[in-house]
Design a protein around this motif. Structure first.
Motif, mmCIF file in Angstrom:
data_model
loop_
_atom_site.group_PDB
_atom_site.id
_atom_site.type_symbol
_atom_site.label_atom_id
_atom_site.label_comp_id
_atom_site.label_asym_id
_atom_site.label_seq_id
_atom_site.Cartn_x
_atom_site.Cartn_y
_atom_site.Cartn_z
ATOM 1 N N GLU A 17 43.377 50.676 12.542
ATOM 2 C CA GLU A 17 43.715 52.062 12.208
ATOM 3 C C GLU A 17 45.182 52.174 11.814
ATOM 4 N N LEU A 18 46.036 51.469 12.538
ATOM 5 C CA LEU A 18 47.457 51.474 12.217
ATOM 6 C C LEU A 18 47.720 50.873 10.834
ATOM 7 N N ALA A 30 50.416 55.620 4.147
ATOM 8 C CA ALA A 30 51.807 56.077 4.059
ATOM 9 C C ALA A 30 52.526 55.411 2.882
ATOM 10 N N GLN A 31 52.241 54.136 2.651
ATOM 11 C CA GLN A 31 52.869 53.461 1.518
ATOM 12 C C GLN A 31 52.398 54.038 0.187
ATOM 13 N N ARG A 32 51.087 54.367 0.108
ATOM 14 C CA ARG A 32 50.583 54.993 -1.122
ATOM 15 C C ARG A 32 51.224 56.364 -1.322
ATOM 16 N N ARG A 33 51.330 57.146 -0.245
ATOM 17 C CA ARG A 33 51.961 58.473 -0.362
ATOM 18 C C ARG A 33 53.431 58.355 -0.730
ATOM 19 N N LEU A 34 54.118 57.372 -0.163
ATOM 20 C CA LEU A 34 55.526 57.163 -0.490
ATOM 21 C C LEU A 34 55.686 56.779 -1.952
#
Length: 186
Positions: A118-119, A126-130
């Motif tokens: 899950e992590l 988070a990397q895709r959103r960043l």
């Protein structure tokens, strides 16, 4: 000519185990019990450096067997030593706490692996959103620079038109400037 016999131990050899009443009694709940016969006591005259020692006498009964008792060729209907020790170990060892510990460890390990996956998924998200936010920021900066260039070009055109109007129509320009003052630059 002497013949040497090779000794090849078999998987389990039956040997005669002394069975005395009351010596070994399995406990009904634990599966093993305590010895209910006290060990033989030594006479007070036999000591070595102040500590009593036991010397078996010929008249006392002993648990030591003779060589014929342990002869593998002798056919005895005694107890199989491996089975006997296995039964003793099985009766003395309670695997339930170990089984519970292993089950708890497996459960905890599974939960930890699930949290780890899950992590990793959240980290990838988070990397895709960043990356998306960086692309949006770069697009916004490009658009802001284009707007700034357009505003500078427009300001130069307005300043040029004001200069030309002030030279060509100075009287009207002053009256218009007093009526409509220019905004304050920040």
């Amino acid at each position: 000519m002497s013949t040497a016999h090779a000794y090849y131990p078999s998987a389990s050899l039956p040997i005669s185990m002394p069975q005395k009443p009351g010596y070994y009694q399995p406990h009904p709940q634990l599966g093993y019990g305590r010895v209910s016969v006290s060990p033989p006591s030594a006479p007070e005259s036999v000591t070595t450096s102040g500590v009593a020692s036991y010397e078996p006498s010929a008249t006392s009964s002993s648990y030591a067997g003779s060589a014929s008792d342990y002869d593998s060729s002798a056919s005895t209907g005694g107890v199989d030593l491996i089975d006997y020790m296995g039964d003793r170990l099985h009766g003395a060892f309670n695997p339930m706490p170990l089984d519970r510990s292993l089950a708890k460890q497996a459960q905890t390990s599974g939960e930890l692996n699930a949290k780890h996956r899950e992590l990793l998924e959240l980290q990838a998200l988070a990397q895709r959103r960043l990356a998306g936010a960086r692309a949006n920021f770069a697009d916004g900066m490009r658009a802001a620079k284009e707007v700034q260039k357009d505003l500078q070009w427009t300001q130069k055109r307005v300043d040029a038109l004001n200069d030309r109007a002030a030279r060509k129509y100075p009287q009207e320009f002053k009256s218009a400037q007093s009526r409509y003052p220019a905004p304050v630059d920040y």
